[in-house]
Design an enzyme around this catalytic site. Structure first.
Site, PDB file in Angstrom:
ATOM      1  N   LYS A  65       4.779  11.129  -2.507  1.00  0.00           N
ATOM      2  CA  LYS A  65       5.589  11.559  -1.254  1.00  0.00           C
ATOM      3  C   LYS A  65       6.458  10.218  -1.025  1.00  0.00           C
ATOM      4  O   LYS A  65       6.195   8.979  -0.449  1.00  0.00           O
ATOM      5  CB  LYS A  65       4.669  11.348  -0.107  1.00  0.00           C
ATOM      6  CG  LYS A  65       5.178  12.218   1.301  1.00  0.00           C
ATOM      7  CD  LYS A  65       6.298  11.519   1.707  1.00  0.00           C
ATOM      8  CE  LYS A  65       5.994  10.295   2.561  1.00  0.00           C
ATOM      9  NZ  LYS A  65       7.227   9.656   3.457  1.00  0.00           N
ATOM     10  N   GLU A 124      -1.195  -2.009  -0.775  1.00  0.00           N
ATOM     11  CA  GLU A 124      -0.457  -2.992  -1.074  1.00  0.00           C
ATOM     12  C   GLU A 124       0.526  -3.327   0.472  1.00  0.00           C
ATOM     13  O   GLU A 124       1.720  -2.480   0.483  1.00  0.00           O
ATOM     14  CB  GLU A 124       0.443  -2.898  -2.270  1.00  0.00           C
ATOM     15  CG  GLU A 124       0.972  -4.152  -2.827  1.00  0.00           C
ATOM     16  CD  GLU A 124       2.294  -4.812  -2.316  1.00  0.00           C
ATOM     17  OE1 GLU A 124       2.328  -5.033  -1.033  1.00  0.00           O
ATOM     18  OE2 GLU A 124       3.214  -4.663  -2.961  1.00  0.00           O
ATOM     19  N   CYS A 150       7.900  -7.415  -0.752  1.00  0.00           N
ATOM     20  CA  CYS A 150       6.737  -7.822  -0.388  1.00  0.00           C
ATOM     21  C   CYS A 150       6.447  -9.156  -0.929  1.00  0.00           C
ATOM     22  O   CYS A 150       5.718  -9.901   0.025  1.00  0.00           O
ATOM     23  CB  CYS A 150       5.849  -6.714  -0.835  1.00  0.00           C
ATOM     24  SG  CYS A 150       5.889  -6.259  -2.642  1.00  0.00           S
ATOM     25  N   GLU A 196       6.123 -10.741   9.087  1.00  0.00           N
ATOM     26  CA  GLU A 196       6.993 -10.092   7.936  1.00  0.00           C
ATOM     27  C   GLU A 196       8.447  -9.796   8.390  1.00  0.00           C
ATOM     28  O   GLU A 196       8.384  -8.801   9.205  1.00  0.00           O
ATOM     29  CB  GLU A 196       6.402  -8.992   6.952  1.00  0.00           C
ATOM     30  CG  GLU A 196       7.013  -8.658   5.860  1.00  0.00           C
ATOM     31  CD  GLU A 196       6.305  -7.771   4.980  1.00  0.00           C
ATOM     32  OE1 GLU A 196       6.102  -6.576   5.423  1.00  0.00           O
ATOM     33  OE2 GLU A 196       6.243  -7.904   3.639  1.00  0.00           O
TER      34      GLU A 196
END
Ligand code: NAI
Ligand code: MG
Length: 476
Positions: free
Chosen positions: A173, A248, A282, A380
């Site tokens: 997906k 993750e 990331c 973040e």
């Protein structure tokens, strides 16, 4: 040619509901394509195809033959890398040069995993002499892959390649912002001879198709890369059918620079570490932890370098393209406003470049004198925004670096090897890089400590996510 349909059981298919959604070019805000808006019924069809494929031709291939197919796929990606890179740039916004670099990464990922296909071995176990006991590494089964938009095909192959190597089948997906390269990838996989049903792609939104994939009882494992918030939802939903998950979930990564560092090399790393991919990485260097004695000089040199960066549409190969979507644009600009409110010093940037009327552009930004517990130093941002702060003692540097809920990557620049290794022990992150950021690549395992997630991708460790150990004991 891209069909812009779901790819299920080797065939192109509309969504069962007939619904579609649009994907835009983030540099122009123009619609470039529309794709099926998959839901639970489309996921069910894809999972059933993947389940049937687990019992078919695929399961009978020798491991070396599986590897050979994955090698062929690597060659096909290489042959079409220019086309794939252009598609990625149109959909994601990144500079074309970087999209081409991503395709090289995709090829290496496929090659590494292809070569490992016939090297997955079990153990013989030391029991008393009247027994023979050994292990087999068996494929997990149907695996679900929920992928973000920052490295669309890169992230997809990072988990698909080891899953195929292990003999699993896949339902992918892709992110709703960037579905296009995954569809072309599926087509190339079919062309090189991957059996029908082994790789299926369903496009759609997270709460619809993504959630259905996690809930499906025939799916035996989920690999997810994305936000902590969504990671928590996925982990909770996976509990209902006891699925292992690999998560993750990003980071808030600190680079610590000591006065004895090679400052030019450290500056090179910061330029790559926070401005590559418009900061949507990331393991980006989002926090710069500078020793007091070099702080002023370092920030000034960084300002000089960053002021030369070009921003523009990815196709024209600037240093920095647009952010991926309107949602990310709003998010990053909200953090810029927050940084200013919190009293951080804006060394450079902090807004929208003036020259563009359209497009999700943001100026590369340096915040200085940021308090380690300010929100822009804790959360973040996922944009080209670095938060600089100072330290005096080693203990203080470690406390700042570890003082966030995340634990993905960290780095140290120093010529003192003892100090570097001492810090490597103390830093609570899945990767620690000494004197260069982003060391590794396809061979080295990567993943999170703390709320950055768990499970390791890349390397041989990445393949272990897709096997289960069967122990066979025999009395002789
Ligand atoms: P997200 O985590 O919501 O989306 C990532 C993927 O998860 C997409 O494919 C999405 O469709 C899917 N998803 C969303 N909700 C789901 C659900 N309930 N069940 C199953 N799948 C679901 O990330 P989003 O909203 O695009 O970005 C928000 C923030 O997440 C970013 O600003 C960034 O901080 C972080 N992020 C981190 C990434 C990383 O590399 N670790 C990648 C992308 C985003
Ligand atoms: Mg989201």
């Amino acid at each position: 040619m891209i069909r812009n349909q779901n790819f299920v059981d080797g065939k192109w298919a509309a969504s069962r509901s007939g619904k579609r959604f649009e994907t835009v070019n983030p540099a122009t805000e123009e619609v470039i394509a529309d794709v099926p808006r998959g839901d639970a019924s489309d996921i069910d069809a894809a999972v059933r195809a993947a389940d049937a494929a687990m019992k078919g031709e695929w399961s009978k291939l020798a491991p070396a033959e599986r590897g050979r197919l994955i090698f062929k796929l690597a060659r096909a990606i290489e042959a079409h890398s220019e086309e794939l890179a252009r598609l990625e740039t149109a959909d994601n916004g990144k500079p074309l040069r970087d999209a081409l670099g991503d395709m090289e990464g995709v090829v290496s990922t496929l090659e590494f995993n292809a070569g490992a296909a016939d090297k997955l071995q079990g153990d013989t176990i030391a029991l008393p002499k009247q027994y023979v006991d050994f292990t087999w590494l068996e494929p997990l089964g149907v695996t679900g892959h929920i992928i973000p938009w920052n490295f669309p095909l890169g992230m997809a192959t990072r988990s698909i390649a080891p899953a195929l190597t292990a003999g699993c089948t896949v339902v992918l997906k892709p992110a709703e912002q960037t579905p296009l390269t995954a569809l072309r990838f599926a087509e190339l996989a079919q062309e090189v001879g991957l059996p029908d049903g082994v790789l299926n792609v369903v496009t759609g939104f997270g709460p619809e198709s993504g959630a259905a994939l996690v809930e499906h009882p025939l799916v035996r494992g989920i690999t997810f890369t994305g936000s902590v918030e969504t990671g928590k939802l996925i982990m909770r939903a996976a509990a209902a059918t006891i699925k292992p998950v690999v998560l993750e979930l990003g980071g808030k990564n600190a680079l610590i620079v000591f006065p004895d560092a090679d400052l030019n090399k450290a500056l090179d790393d910061v330029m790559e570490g926070i401005f590559h991919n418009c900061g949507q990485v990331c393991s980006a260097i989002s926090r710069l932890v500078l020793h007091r004695d070099i702080h002023d000089e370092f920030v000034e040199c960084l300002r000089a370098r960053v002021s030369k960066l070009t921003v523009g549409p990815g196709m024209s190969n600037p240093d920095i393209g647009p952010l991926v979507s309107e949602e990310q644009y709003t998010r990053v600009h909200n953090y810029l406003a927050l940084g200013k409110e919190n009293g951080a010093r804006v060394v450079l940037g902090g807004g929208r470049p003036k020259e563009f009327e359209k497009g999700y552009f943001v100026e590369p930004t340096i915040f200085d004198r940021v308090s380690p517990d300010a929100r822009i130093a804790q959360e973040e941002i996922f944009g080209p925004v670095v938060a600089a702060m100072t330290f005096e003692t080693e203990d203080e540097a470690v406390a700042i670096a570890n003082g966030v809920p995340y634990g993905l990557s960290s780095g140290v620049h120093t010529q003192n090897i003892t100090r570097a290794l001492r810090l490597a022990r103390r830093l609570q992150t899945g990767s620690v890089w000494i004197n260069e950021w982003y060391i590794g690549g396809v061979q080295a395992p990567t993943g999170g400590y703390k709320e950055s997630g768990f499970g390791r991708e890349r390397g041989l460790a990445g393949i272990m996510n897709y096997v289960q150990v069967k122990n066979v004991g025999i009395r002789i």
